[in-house]
Enzyme design. Structure first.
Site, mmCIF file in Angstrom:
data_model
loop_
_atom_site.group_PDB
_atom_site.id
_atom_site.type_symbol
_atom_site.label_atom_id
_atom_site.label_comp_id
_atom_site.label_asym_id
_atom_site.label_seq_id
_atom_site.Cartn_x
_atom_site.Cartn_y
_atom_site.Cartn_z
ATOM 1 N N ASN A 62 26.318 -21.344 -9.046
ATOM 2 C CA ASN A 62 26.704 -20.424 -10.112
ATOM 3 C C ASN A 62 26.099 -20.879 -11.434
ATOM 4 O OD1 ASN A 62 28.765 -22.544 -9.842
ATOM 5 N ND2 ASN A 62 30.028 -21.395 -11.283
ATOM 6 N N GLU A 64 26.600 -19.996 -15.427
ATOM 7 C CA GLU A 64 27.417 -19.306 -16.429
ATOM 8 C C GLU A 64 26.642 -19.115 -17.728
ATOM 9 O OE1 GLU A 64 31.798 -20.742 -14.859
ATOM 10 O OE2 GLU A 64 31.086 -21.530 -16.770
ATOM 11 N N CYS A 73 26.910 -15.605 -9.818
ATOM 12 C CA CYS A 73 27.542 -16.427 -8.791
ATOM 13 C C CYS A 73 26.511 -17.094 -7.890
ATOM 14 C CB CYS A 73 28.460 -15.572 -7.932
ATOM 15 S SG CYS A 73 29.822 -14.807 -8.824
ATOM 16 N N GLU A 75 26.411 -17.286 -4.590
ATOM 17 C CA GLU A 75 26.022 -16.485 -3.432
ATOM 18 C C GLU A 75 24.925 -15.489 -3.797
ATOM 19 O OE1 GLU A 75 30.575 -17.113 -3.074
ATOM 20 O OE2 GLU A 75 29.074 -16.986 -4.672
#
Length: 160
Positions: A62, A64, A73, A75
């Site tokens: 991830n 941010e 994210c 994934e």
């Protein structure tokens, strides 16, 4: 009125040692990816590793941003990279691990809703399920044979 009953099957392993060797390898790659997460705001790091049908392993973590919606994210980072580099290859298996810098995560952490939708897109695209293994930092690991167990009513191209 008609009733629709939905059932999902999720398998739970007590530890990494119970998993097949190839899944342990993939989960270890996800753990390495989690350690590379950029999560200064949530302090919640996620790592993902994908096994493609050409035996390539793609990882993501991830990322941010101070403008929260601009982050991504683990994934989706891995899935989008895999498709950009290997657009004709299928995702066979996915391993996900998540951990907090505030509390030790010991329960399996599934993909968020946005990631479930992204995984659904690729199951539909490749016309085959993706095995998904997910865990916290330590402890039990959950396995789903397909995203359909985690998101039974998907939004896909058939409704457009």
């Amino acid at each position: 009125m008609k009733e629709i009953k939905i059932e999902s099957t999720i398998y739970v392993f007590d530890s990494l040692e119970e998993l097949p060797k190839e899944v342990i390898l993939l989960m270890n790659k996800a753990i390495e990816a989690r350690e590379k997460a950029y999560a200064p705001y949530s302090n919640f790091s996620v790592g993902a590793a994908l096994l493609l049908d050409n035996n390539e392993i793609i990882t993501g973590s991830n990322q941010e941003n101070a403008s929260y919606p601009s982050g991504l994210c683990a994934e989706r980072t891995a899935i989008y990279y895999a498709n950009s580099q290997y657009p004709n290859n299928k995702i066979v298996r996915m391993a996900i691990t998540a951990g907090s810098k505030k509390n030790k995560t010991t329960d399996p952490i599934p993909p968020c809703g946005a990631c479930r939708q992204a995984i659904a897109e690729y199951e539909v695209k490749q016309e085959s399920p993706i095995e998904i293994y997910f865990m916290g930092e330590i402890g039990k690991i959950a396995k789903s044979d397909s995203l359909a167990n985690l998101l039974p009513f998907i939004f896909d191209k058939s409704v457009l």
